[in-house]
Design a protein around this motif. Structure first.
Motif, mmCIF file in Angstrom:
data_model
loop_
_atom_site.group_PDB
_atom_site.id
_atom_site.type_symbol
_atom_site.label_atom_id
_atom_site.label_comp_id
_atom_site.label_asym_id
_atom_site.label_seq_id
_atom_site.Cartn_x
_atom_site.Cartn_y
_atom_site.Cartn_z
ATOM 1 N N GLN A 12 0.821 -1.200 0.000
ATOM 2 C CA GLN A 12 0.000 0.000 0.000
ATOM 3 C C GLN A 12 0.859 1.257 0.000
ATOM 4 O OE1 GLN A 12 -2.507 -0.474 3.421
ATOM 5 N NE2 GLN A 12 -3.948 -1.845 2.375
ATOM 6 N N GLN A 13 1.959 1.218 0.758
ATOM 7 C CA GLN A 13 2.835 2.383 0.805
ATOM 8 C C GLN A 13 3.502 2.617 -0.554
ATOM 9 O OE1 GLN A 13 5.926 2.085 3.712
ATOM 10 N NE2 GLN A 13 6.682 4.152 3.388
ATOM 11 N N ALA A 14 3.912 1.535 -1.226
ATOM 12 C CA ALA A 14 4.533 1.679 -2.541
ATOM 13 C C ALA A 14 3.536 2.235 -3.556
ATOM 14 C CB ALA A 14 5.069 0.326 -3.010
ATOM 15 N N THR A 15 2.282 1.728 -3.490
ATOM 16 C CA THR A 15 1.254 2.243 -4.391
ATOM 17 C C THR A 15 0.982 3.715 -4.138
ATOM 18 O OG1 THR A 15 0.238 0.052 -4.430
ATOM 19 C CG2 THR A 15 -1.091 1.896 -5.203
ATOM 20 N N LYS A 16 0.955 4.104 -2.870
ATOM 21 C CA LYS A 16 0.722 5.504 -2.529
ATOM 22 C C LYS A 16 1.864 6.383 -3.024
ATOM 23 C CE LYS A 16 -0.281 8.513 1.408
ATOM 24 N NZ LYS A 16 -0.459 8.569 2.891
ATOM 25 N N ARG A 23 1.196 12.256 -9.637
ATOM 26 C CA ARG A 23 0.531 13.557 -9.483
ATOM 27 C C ARG A 23 1.544 14.692 -9.534
ATOM 28 N NH1 ARG A 23 -3.104 13.322 -4.244
ATOM 29 N NH2 ARG A 23 -3.477 15.459 -4.942
ATOM 30 N N PHE A 24 2.717 14.458 -8.957
ATOM 31 C CA PHE A 24 3.734 15.506 -8.971
ATOM 32 C C PHE A 24 4.294 15.709 -10.376
ATOM 33 C CE2 PHE A 24 8.156 16.892 -8.622
ATOM 34 C CZ PHE A 24 7.987 18.060 -7.899
ATOM 35 N N LEU A 25 4.468 14.616 -11.133
ATOM 36 C CA LEU A 25 5.019 14.738 -12.478
ATOM 37 C C LEU A 25 4.081 15.490 -13.415
ATOM 38 C CD1 LEU A 25 6.657 11.227 -13.016
ATOM 39 C CD2 LEU A 25 7.783 13.394 -12.480
ATOM 40 N N GLN A 26 2.803 15.570 -13.064
ATOM 41 C CA GLN A 26 1.875 16.333 -13.885
ATOM 42 C C GLN A 26 2.234 17.819 -13.915
ATOM 43 O OE1 GLN A 26 -2.063 15.526 -12.433
ATOM 44 N NE2 GLN A 26 -2.093 13.412 -13.176
ATOM 45 N N TYR A 27 2.910 18.279 -12.863
ATOM 46 C CA TYR A 27 3.313 19.680 -12.830
ATOM 47 C C TYR A 27 4.439 19.970 -13.819
ATOM 48 C CZ TYR A 27 0.497 20.593 -8.680
ATOM 49 O OH TYR A 27 -0.550 20.761 -7.814
ATOM 50 N N LEU A 28 5.063 18.931 -14.359
ATOM 51 C CA LEU A 28 6.125 19.133 -15.345
ATOM 52 C C LEU A 28 5.595 19.271 -16.766
ATOM 53 C CD1 LEU A 28 8.811 16.600 -14.064
ATOM 54 C CD2 LEU A 28 8.874 19.091 -13.869
ATOM 55 N N ARG A 29 4.303 19.051 -16.958
ATOM 56 C CA ARG A 29 3.750 19.135 -18.316
ATOM 57 C C ARG A 29 3.932 20.502 -18.953
ATOM 58 N NH1 ARG A 29 -1.971 15.712 -17.942
ATOM 59 N NH2 ARG A 29 -0.991 13.657 -17.573
ATOM 60 N N LEU A 104 7.492 25.675 -10.945
ATOM 61 C CA LEU A 104 6.690 24.527 -10.528
ATOM 62 C C LEU A 104 6.213 24.680 -9.087
ATOM 63 C CD1 LEU A 104 7.484 20.841 -11.341
ATOM 64 C CD2 LEU A 104 6.967 21.462 -8.992
ATOM 65 N N LEU A 105 7.111 25.117 -8.201
ATOM 66 C CA LEU A 105 6.746 25.290 -6.796
ATOM 67 C C LEU A 105 5.740 26.425 -6.614
ATOM 68 C CD1 LEU A 105 10.207 24.809 -5.064
ATOM 69 C CD2 LEU A 105 8.279 23.235 -5.058
ATOM 70 N N ALA A 106 5.862 27.467 -7.435
ATOM 71 C CA ALA A 106 4.878 28.555 -7.355
ATOM 72 C C ALA A 106 3.484 28.029 -7.693
ATOM 73 C CB ALA A 106 5.269 29.687 -8.296
ATOM 74 N N GLN A 107 3.384 27.191 -8.722
ATOM 75 C CA GLN A 107 2.094 26.604 -9.083
ATOM 76 C C GLN A 107 1.609 25.635 -8.009
ATOM 77 O OE1 GLN A 107 0.182 27.435 -11.751
ATOM 78 N NE2 GLN A 107 -1.373 26.173 -10.742
ATOM 79 N N LEU A 108 2.538 24.884 -7.427
ATOM 80 C CA LEU A 108 2.178 23.943 -6.364
ATOM 81 C C LEU A 108 1.633 24.669 -5.145
ATOM 82 C CD1 LEU A 108 2.151 21.038 -5.280
ATOM 83 C CD2 LEU A 108 4.528 21.377 -4.551
ATOM 84 N N ARG A 109 2.296 25.751 -4.741
ATOM 85 C CA ARG A 109 1.804 26.530 -3.600
ATOM 86 C C ARG A 109 0.439 27.159 -3.901
ATOM 87 N NH1 ARG A 109 7.542 28.086 -3.045
ATOM 88 N NH2 ARG A 109 8.306 27.284 -1.050
#
Length: 222
Positions: A12-16, A23-29, A104-109
């Protein structure tokens, strides 16, 4: 037969973790064009670091041993150009990766702030303000440290190590194998340290969150 609980928890931890990484890699699009440039700079810097030892080893056998002074001077010029190009590539890598990560961090925040603004009041009744502040500030800074330059440096060092090993083996197979016997030990030691560091890191983040919550409650009480 029932599956042991630790195995289920680890799966479960690996899947999470994989879901979080996706989800994080989506910010690299939005940075599809910049990411290949940054990776090419990483590969260029790693290649220049690998070419240096190869040229030095070749010069010992083919120039210094034969007393070819003119060829040695030419090789020194080539080494200077190689390392100068490597410095340029590493500098460009730092600038490009930093440029991508700051946006990327600006968009994340911004997304985190928008999400918090949309949560119901019951969520804030159940959650401690200090823990939320730790999530907003410390965790985002941790992402910046991890993906800012650490990943690029790790990739660059890995490619450099592979290139240097190939260069050593091409110069002298027996001596290269003997010199690289320590590499598996380094990988094993690094993996053990990484597991220990991940455990301590989770404890550290939890402690920071609890400390922030305690400070917020004490100040609020005053």
């Amino acid at each position: 037969m029932r599956t042991p609980a630790p195995v289920i928890a680890s799966e479960q931890q690996a899947t999470k973790q994989l879901s979080t990484l996706r989800r994080f890699l989506q910010y690299l699009r939005p940075f599809r064009k910049e990411v290949p440039i940054a990776l090419s700079l990483v590969l260029t810097g790693a290649a220049t670091q690998a070419i240096g030892p190869f040229l030095l080893g070749w010069s010992v056998d083919n120039l210094i041993a034969k007393g070819n002074l003119q060829g040695l001077l030419l090789l020194l010029v080539l080494l200077g150009l190689n390392y100068s190009f490597g410095i340029w590539a590493i500098r460009g890598q730092v600038i490009r990766v930093g440029w991508i990560m700051q946006r990327l961090l600006a968009q994340l925040r911004q997304d985190i702030f928008t999400k918090i603004q949309s949560l119901p009041l019951s969520f804030f009744d159940r959650s401690e303000a200090g823990d939320l502040m730790s999530r907003l500030l410390n965790d985002v800074n941790t992402v910046n440290q991890a993906f800012g330059q650490t990943v690029a440096q790790m990739l660059g060092n890995t490619f450099s190590l592979v290139g240097i090993v190939i260069a050593m083996l091409s110069i002298n197979l027996q001596l290269g194998l003997l010199s690289n016997l320590v590499v598996p030990l380094m990988i094993f030691t690094t993996s053990l340290f990484a597991r220990w560091a991940r455990t301590k890191f989770r404890v550290t983040r939890q402690t920071i969150g609890e400390l922030s919550a305690k400070l917020e409650e004490d100040i609020g009480s005053v």
